[in-house]
Design a protein around this motif. Structure first.
Motif, PDB file in Angstrom:
ATOM      1  N   ILE A  71       0.854  -1.194   0.000  1.00 13.27           N
ATOM      2  CA  ILE A  71       0.000   0.000   0.000  1.00 13.27           C
ATOM      3  C   ILE A  71       0.890   1.245   0.000  1.00 13.27           C
ATOM      4  O   ILE A  71       1.769   1.403   0.857  1.00 13.27           O
ATOM      5  CB  ILE A  71      -0.948  -0.005   1.224  1.00 13.27           C
ATOM      6  N   ASP A  72       0.668   2.118  -0.983  1.00 10.80           N
ATOM      7  CA  ASP A  72       1.434   3.370  -1.014  1.00 10.80           C
ATOM      8  C   ASP A  72       0.497   4.577  -1.135  1.00 10.80           C
ATOM      9  O   ASP A  72       0.920   5.677  -1.474  1.00 10.80           O
ATOM     10  CB  ASP A  72       2.483   3.355  -2.141  1.00 10.80           C
ATOM     11  N   LEU A  73      -0.789   4.339  -0.862  1.00 12.15           N
ATOM     12  CA  LEU A  73      -1.778   5.415  -0.902  1.00 12.15           C
ATOM     13  C   LEU A  73      -2.843   5.107   0.147  1.00 12.15           C
ATOM     14  O   LEU A  73      -3.469   4.045   0.099  1.00 12.15           O
ATOM     15  CB  LEU A  73      -2.404   5.466  -2.305  1.00 12.15           C
ATOM     16  N   VAL A  74      -3.001   6.035   1.109  1.00  7.04           N
ATOM     17  CA  VAL A  74      -4.013   5.854   2.162  1.00  7.04           C
ATOM     18  C   VAL A  74      -4.976   7.029   2.077  1.00  7.04           C
ATOM     19  O   VAL A  74      -4.589   8.179   2.283  1.00  7.04           O
ATOM     20  CB  VAL A  74      -3.356   5.800   3.569  1.00  7.04           C
ATOM     21  N   LEU A  75      -6.221   6.720   1.736  1.00 11.48           N
ATOM     22  CA  LEU A  75      -7.224   7.767   1.496  1.00 11.48           C
ATOM     23  C   LEU A  75      -8.333   7.627   2.527  1.00 11.48           C
ATOM     24  O   LEU A  75      -8.999   6.586   2.595  1.00 11.48           O
ATOM     25  CB  LEU A  75      -7.782   7.614   0.081  1.00 11.48           C
ATOM     26  N   PHE A  76      -8.523   8.679   3.302  1.00 12.50           N
ATOM     27  CA  PHE A  76      -9.431   8.607   4.443  1.00 12.50           C
ATOM     28  C   PHE A  76     -10.626   9.528   4.193  1.00 12.50           C
ATOM     29  O   PHE A  76     -10.523  10.749   4.273  1.00 12.50           O
ATOM     30  CB  PHE A  76      -8.650   9.056   5.689  1.00 12.50           C
ATOM     31  N   GLY A  77     -11.761   8.934   3.856  1.00 10.51           N
ATOM     32  CA  GLY A  77     -12.983   9.718   3.613  1.00 10.51           C
ATOM     33  C   GLY A  77     -13.745   9.864   4.912  1.00 10.51           C
ATOM     34  O   GLY A  77     -14.064   8.869   5.566  1.00 10.51           O
ATOM     35  N   ALA A 133      -3.972   0.441  -2.753  1.00 11.08           N
ATOM     36  CA  ALA A 133      -4.428   1.638  -2.021  1.00 11.08           C
ATOM     37  C   ALA A 133      -5.383   1.198  -0.925  1.00 11.08           C
ATOM     38  O   ALA A 133      -6.163   0.262  -1.112  1.00 11.08           O
ATOM     39  CB  ALA A 133      -5.125   2.592  -2.979  1.00 11.08           C
ATOM     40  N   LEU A 134      -5.295   1.897   0.215  1.00 17.74           N
ATOM     41  CA  LEU A 134      -6.252   1.666   1.301  1.00 17.74           C
ATOM     42  C   LEU A 134      -7.233   2.827   1.294  1.00 17.74           C
ATOM     43  O   LEU A 134      -6.830   3.989   1.408  1.00 17.74           O
ATOM     44  CB  LEU A 134      -5.512   1.594   2.645  1.00 17.74           C
ATOM     45  N   VAL A 135      -8.513   2.514   1.118  1.00 14.17           N
ATOM     46  CA  VAL A 135      -9.555   3.553   1.105  1.00 14.17           C
ATOM     47  C   VAL A 135     -10.477   3.297   2.287  1.00 14.17           C
ATOM     48  O   VAL A 135     -10.978   2.177   2.465  1.00 14.17           O
ATOM     49  CB  VAL A 135     -10.368   3.514  -0.209  1.00 14.17           C
ATOM     50  N   ILE A 136     -10.703   4.363   3.077  1.00 14.94           N
ATOM     51  CA  ILE A 136     -11.517   4.214   4.288  1.00 14.94           C
ATOM     52  C   ILE A 136     -12.669   5.204   4.270  1.00 14.94           C
ATOM     53  O   ILE A 136     -12.515   6.344   3.820  1.00 14.94           O
ATOM     54  CB  ILE A 136     -10.623   4.459   5.534  1.00 14.94           C
ATOM     55  N   GLY A 137     -13.815   4.776   4.731  1.00 12.34           N
ATOM     56  CA  GLY A 137     -14.930   5.690   5.023  1.00 12.34           C
ATOM     57  C   GLY A 137     -15.269   5.487   6.494  1.00 12.34           C
ATOM     58  O   GLY A 137     -15.624   4.366   6.884  1.00 12.34           O
ATOM     59  N   GLY A 154     -25.728   6.943  13.845  1.00  7.77           N
ATOM     60  CA  GLY A 154     -24.980   5.683  13.802  1.00  7.77           C
ATOM     61  C   GLY A 154     -23.490   5.959  13.885  1.00  7.77           C
ATOM     62  O   GLY A 154     -23.070   7.126  13.985  1.00  7.77           O
ATOM     63  N   ALA A 155     -22.683   4.902  13.857  1.00  7.30           N
ATOM     64  CA  ALA A 155     -21.224   5.065  13.925  1.00  7.30           C
ATOM     65  C   ALA A 155     -20.543   3.827  13.368  1.00  7.30           C
ATOM     66  O   ALA A 155     -20.982   2.709  13.662  1.00  7.30           O
ATOM     67  CB  ALA A 155     -20.778   5.279  15.377  1.00  7.30           C
ATOM     68  N   GLY A 156     -19.494   4.046  12.571  1.00  5.09           N
ATOM     69  CA  GLY A 156     -18.770   2.885  12.060  1.00  5.09           C
ATOM     70  C   GLY A 156     -17.844   3.251  10.911  1.00  5.09           C
ATOM     71  O   GLY A 156     -17.753   4.414  10.501  1.00  5.09           O
ATOM     72  N   ALA A 157     -17.154   2.246  10.403  1.00  5.68           N
ATOM     73  CA  ALA A 157     -16.172   2.466   9.335  1.00  5.68           C
ATOM     74  C   ALA A 157     -16.078   1.253   8.425  1.00  5.68           C
ATOM     75  O   ALA A 157     -16.291   0.122   8.862  1.00  5.68           O
ATOM     76  CB  ALA A 157     -14.794   2.731   9.951  1.00  5.68           C
ATOM     77  N   VAL A 158     -15.769   1.536   7.157  1.00  7.08           N
ATOM     78  CA  VAL A 158     -15.481   0.466   6.196  1.00  7.08           C
ATOM     79  C   VAL A 158     -14.104   0.769   5.608  1.00  7.08           C
ATOM     80  O   VAL A 158     -13.783   1.929   5.324  1.00  7.08           O
ATOM     81  CB  VAL A 158     -16.548   0.426   5.075  1.00  7.08           C
ATOM     82  N   ALA A 159     -13.285  -0.258   5.480  1.00  8.39           N
ATOM     83  CA  ALA A 159     -11.955  -0.098   4.866  1.00  8.39           C
ATOM     84  C   ALA A 159     -11.865  -1.037   3.678  1.00  8.39           C
ATOM     85  O   ALA A 159     -12.352  -2.177   3.743  1.00  8.39           O
ATOM     86  CB  ALA A 159     -10.867  -0.449   5.883  1.00  8.39           C
ATOM     87  N   MET A 160     -11.269  -0.543   2.591  1.00  5.92           N
ATOM     88  CA  MET A 160     -11.138  -1.381   1.389  1.00  5.92           C
ATOM     89  C   MET A 160      -9.705  -1.312   0.866  1.00  5.92           C
ATOM     90  O   MET A 160      -9.110  -0.234   0.840  1.00  5.92           O
ATOM     91  CB  MET A 160     -12.076  -0.875   0.287  1.00  5.92           C
ATOM     92  N   VAL A 161      -9.195  -2.465   0.450  1.00  2.00           N
ATOM     93  CA  VAL A 161      -7.923  -2.475  -0.261  1.00  2.00           C
ATOM     94  C   VAL A 161      -8.255  -2.524  -1.741  1.00  2.00           C
ATOM     95  O   VAL A 161      -8.999  -3.412  -2.185  1.00  2.00           O
ATOM     96  CB  VAL A 161      -7.053  -3.686   0.130  1.00  2.00           C
TER      97      VAL A 161
END
Ligand code: CAA
Length: 389
Positions: A71-77, A133-137, A154-161
């Motif tokens: 992973i060389d890109l971490v994108l945090f939405g 890339a790691l993409v997070i919401g 509500g509350a929570g997170a999803v992470a995707m490679v």
């Protein structure tokens, strides 16, 4: 070369309020919340959980050493950012042990942030096929006690490679987006609570859907018959029912029934968590992938992303052979089924609890935190300290 979602992970705090009990204390018919809104349980974040810790926990659920090295890109939405300057992506990068030569930053456009991340990640991988890339919401949805929006928190997170040759969903590169300056939902910098024009936000969500679906159809020459299922941003699960009814108003009986039947699988997780803003669409996708019987090889899934303010996008992807082997149904069901139910008094106290805003220090009580989980440990000298237990 196919580019898309290779792994998908999910996290939500381990406590919730039952919607029927919330309805009782608000003097509302419980059916309004469970059927009219379509929610059964609502996740509530304790003070030691925020968008950063939840995002890190969603990522920790899926990352292995090969991902950490590639992973060389971490994108945090997020629209629940914890600092005006430093991005949540930098903390997540650190907490998950990703190699140092990476770009990490935050993306904001209400609930659209993670979709923006996916689109950027696709471009990055197209140029660098060996990268991941790691993409997070990750978000905490809060409207406040006794507000119309209260049952849609509500509350929570999803992470995707994201990677080339993904094992779960290969994304098509022919989406349709729309931006218009409107004021349906927003959160001023001084407020812990979102402000919303509820009815207008519903109308805008549907009107953006109709616009982008129209452009998508024209661009791709695809129609509803080409989709096995469509997943939607889910501020509350009834919203997607309205969306499907709108999309299928003139569709064949077969198309309408197929999409409505998959809708039931795509809301199972969201019904038990509530709105997680940037992660909601992807939680719905995860629910569909894990809860529906295995979708046929080559099945195409439509995805509708909507971020108030507003940006909407319709895009799509094709499920990959054996994708069921790469999701974690057992873990995600256990995460949801082992949560503690809050009393209504505990819920009301917790929802209004806030971190100090005057620069004073705070140390968190760590008793409740499970081993291996990321959490906010303290604020000291205006610095947030995160840790993994
Ligand atoms: N039994 C069954 N159904 C009942 C019922 C009962 N006893 N009582 C009411 N209902 C139904 C109503 O008929 C209505 O259904 P329809 O929408 O199909 O007409 C539904 O329950 C909700 O009732 P109301 O419209 O009276 O509810 P409300 O005015 O109290 O608020 C809301 C609903 C506008 C969604 C409000 O919760 C809200 O503002 N939420 C936050 C905003 C939001 O989520 N907007 C969504 C689009 S914006 C977006 O997607 C971005 C985002 O994430 C925020």
């Amino acid at each position: 070369m196919n580019i898309g979602i290779d792994k998908i992970g999910f996290y939500t705090p381990d406590q919730y309020i039952d919607m029927e009990k919330l309805a009782e204390i608000r003097g509302v018919d419980p059916a309004k919340y469970t059927i009219g809104i379509g929610q059964e349980k609502m996740a509530v974040a304790p003070l030691h959980e925020d968008a950063v810790s939840m995002g890190a926990n969603a990522a920790l659920a899926i990352l292995d050493d090969e991902d950490r090295a590639k992973i060389d890109l971490v994108l945090f939405g997020t629209e629940s950012g914890v600092d005006h300057s430093k991005s949540g992506a930098v903390w997540v990068h650190h907490l998950t042990g990703i190699q140092e030569n990476a770009r990490s930053f935050e993306l904001k456009q209400a609930c659209y942030g993670a979709t923006a991340g996916i689109k950027m990640a696709m471009g990055h991988i197209a140029l660098n096929p060996d990268s991941k890339a790691l993409v997070i919401g990750a978000d905490i949805a809060k409207y406040g006690l006794n507000t119309a929006g209260e049952p849609t928190q509500g509350a929570g997170a999803v992470a995707m490679v994201l990677s080339s040759n993904p094992r779960i969903l290969a994304l098509d590169n022919d989406s349709a987006a729309l931006t218009k300056n409107i004021s349906d939902f927003w959160r001023p910098l001084y407020s812990d609570y979102a402000i919303v024009d509820g009815k207008y936000s519903n109308e805008s969500y549907l009107s953006f859907l109709n616009d982008v679906w129209g452009v998508y159809k024209e661009r791709t020459q695809r129609d509803l018959k080409d989709f096995e299922a469509v997943c939607f941003h889910l501020p509350y699960t009834k919203m997607a029912k309205k969306a499907i009814l709108s999309l299928t108003a003139e569709a064949s009986k077969e198309d309408a029934e197929r999409l409505m039947s998959h809708y039931q699988n795509s809301i199972i997780y969201n019904k038990q968590v509530g709105n997680v803003y940037t992660g909601s669409l992807y939680l719905s996708l995860l629910s569909l992938l894990e809860q529906a019987p295995e979708l046929k090889k080559g099945s195409r899934i439509g995805l509708y992303s909507y971020g108030s303010g507003a940006v909407g996008e319709f895009f799509s992807g094709v499920v990959q052979p054996d994708y069921k082997n790469y999701v974690n149904k057992g873990n995600n069901e256990a995460l949801l089924n082992t949560r503690r139910e809050l009393t209504t008094d505990e819920y009301e106290e917790l929802l209004e609890k806030a971190l100090p805003k005057d620069g004073s220090n705070i140390e968190m009580n760590t008793e409740q935190i499970k081993d291996g989980k990321a959490y906010l440990a303290a604020i000291q000298d205006n610095l947030r300290k995160y840790a993994v237990k």
